[in-house]
Design a protein around this motif. Structure first.
Motif, PDB file in Angstrom:
ATOM      1  N   ILE A 194       0.848  -1.214  -0.072  1.00 34.40           N
ATOM      2  CA  ILE A 194       0.056  -0.030  -0.081  1.00 34.40           C
ATOM      3  C   ILE A 194       0.959   1.419   0.013  1.00 34.40           C
ATOM      4  CG2 ILE A 194      -1.582   1.318   1.306  1.00 34.40           C
ATOM      5  CD1 ILE A 194      -2.978  -1.196   2.225  1.00 34.40           C
ATOM      6  N   LEU A 195       1.803   1.339   0.747  1.00 29.52           N
ATOM      7  CA  LEU A 195       2.607   2.314   0.852  1.00 29.52           C
ATOM      8  C   LEU A 195       3.414   2.635  -0.526  1.00 29.52           C
ATOM      9  CD1 LEU A 195       4.492   1.998   4.268  1.00 29.52           C
ATOM     10  CD2 LEU A 195       2.595   3.796   3.674  1.00 29.52           C
ATOM     11  N   LYS A 196       3.833   1.478  -1.176  1.00 28.34           N
ATOM     12  CA  LYS A 196       4.740   1.802  -2.403  1.00 28.34           C
ATOM     13  C   LYS A 196       3.594   2.342  -3.219  1.00 28.34           C
ATOM     14  CE  LYS A 196       7.414  -1.521  -3.200  1.00 28.34           C
ATOM     15  NZ  LYS A 196       8.109  -2.814  -3.559  1.00 28.34           N
ATOM     16  N   SER A 197       2.326   1.700  -3.411  1.00 31.33           N
ATOM     17  CA  SER A 197       1.494   2.173  -4.317  1.00 31.33           C
ATOM     18  C   SER A 197       1.053   3.461  -4.225  1.00 31.33           C
ATOM     19  CB  SER A 197       0.220   1.136  -4.317  1.00 31.33           C
ATOM     20  OG  SER A 197       0.447  -0.158  -4.360  1.00 31.33           O
ATOM     21  N   GLU A 198       1.033   3.952  -3.204  1.00 34.46           N
ATOM     22  CA  GLU A 198       0.595   5.452  -2.734  1.00 34.46           C
ATOM     23  C   GLU A 198       1.688   6.307  -3.147  1.00 34.46           C
ATOM     24  OE1 GLU A 198      -2.163   6.728  -1.741  1.00 34.46           O
ATOM     25  OE2 GLU A 198      -3.219   4.972  -1.283  1.00 34.46           O
TER      26      GLU A 198
END
Length: 272
Positions: free
Chosen positions: A136-140
C-alpha cells in the motif's frame, strides 16, 4: 618330440594372446561421456522457459491501465469520438448546473475501509499484514508522484476554472488504486469484493465530473494511473507471499447472549 614341443608352444601362445573386442552386429558403440559442460547445471534442473511477451506478467499488468490512460488523453478538450466537452454537455443536461457534494472526498478511501472490515471479519488476504502495508505504501508513493508530475506537465484547466491541475484526476486515481489492492488481495476468496471496490471507485469518478471538478479525460486517465500504480507495486515487491499474519490475529464477528443481547465479539489469538 619336436612336434610335442611345437604343440605346447602354440597352446601357450594362444592361451595368453590378447582377445580382440567383439562388437555385436547392429548395436552401435556407446559414445564417450561429455565432461566439458558437466558443471554448468550440476543439479540437473531444467532451464526456465521464457514466456512470450503477450503472456508475461509485465504486459498483463500494464495493458489495461495503459489503454485507459491513452484513451483518456485522446479525449482531452474536443478530441475523440466522445470528447470531454461532449460529456460535460451531457452531464449538465442530466444534473443541471450548480451541483456540488463532498462525498467523493471521503469515498475515494472507501475501498480501504472495505478491506479493513473484511480482514477484521476473519477473511485471510493474499499477503500478511506487513507485506500488505508495504504494498500500500509503495502504491501510494508511485501514484502520488506520477499524478502530480503529470498535472504540472499538462497544465490543463479544470471545468470550473479553479486551477490548472485537472489532468489526471487524483481522487479517481486514489479510488482505483485502493480498489485494485482489494481485488488482488481478496479475489481468491470472492470476486465480489473486487466488484464492490471497483463500483465505489467508478462512482468517485462520476462524482468528480458531476461536481464540475474534472473532465472525462481526467477521470479515465486517473483510473489508469491508479490501477497501474498498484500493479507496479506488486510487480516490484520481493517479499515472500503467503505467510501467516505476523503478531496477533484479530477478527470481529456478531455475537448474541440471552443476558447481554446482541453485540460484536472481538477475538484476539497469538500466531507465529
Amino acid at each position: 618330440m619336436r612336434l610335442s614341443i611345437v604343440t605346447v608352444f602354440l597352446s601357450f601362445t594362444l592361451g595368453f594372446a590378447p582377445i580382440a573386442p567383439v562388437v555385436a552386429q547392429g548395436i552401435p558403440a556407446a559414445a564417450p561421456a561429455d565432461t566439458t559442460h558437466k558443471f554448468e547445471n550440476p543439479a540437473g534442473v531444467p532451464a526456465a522457459t521464457k514466456k512470450p511477451f503477450l503472456q508475461s506478467k509485465g504486459f498483463r499488468a500494464t495493458i489495461v491501465p495503459a489503454l485507459l490512460i491513452a484513451y483518456g488523453a485522446s479525449t482531452i478538450n474536443g478530441n475523440g469520438l466522445y470528447s470531454s466537452y461532449s460529456v460535460k454537455s451531457d452531464i449538465n443536461h442530466l444534473f443541471g448546473p450548480g451541483r456540488h457534494t463532498r462525498v467523493d472526498d471521503f469515498l475515494q478511501f472507501a475501498p480501504y475501509f472495505e478491506l479493513g472490515g473484511v480482514l477484521l471479519a476473519g477473511v485471510e488476504s493474499r499477503n500478511d499484514r506487513v507485506n500488505l502495508g508495504l504494498v500500500i505504501l509503495k502504491s501510494e508513493a508511485i501514484m502520488l508522484s506520477s499524478v502530480f508530475a503529470v498535472k504540472h506537465l499538462t497544465n490543463i484547466t479544470r471545468p470550473d476554472g479553479s486551477d490548472n491541475f485537472s489532468f489526471p484526476s487524483g481522487h479517481t486515481a486514489q479510488a482505483f488504486l485502493a480498489a485494485s489492492i482489494v481485488h488482488t488481495e481478496l479475489r481468491d476468496k470472492s470476486q465480489w469484493y473486487g466488484v464492490g471496490a471497483y463500483a465505489i471507485a467508478t462512482s468517485v469518478g462520476v462524482l468528480r465530473m458531476v461536481n464540475d471538478k474534472h473532465w472525462e479525460s481526467d477521470v479515465i486517465a486517473g483510473a489508469g494511473f491508479g490501477i497501474l500504480s498498484a500493479h507496479l507495486a506488486y510487480l516490484t515487491h520481493r517479499n515472500r507471499w503467503g505467510r501467516k499474519p505476523i503478531g496477533r490475529d484479530m477478527s470481529l464477528v456478531p455475537s448474541w447472549s440471552p443476558t447481554g443481547g446482541t453485540g460484536l465479539a472481538l477475538t484476539w489469538r497469538p500466531t507465529r
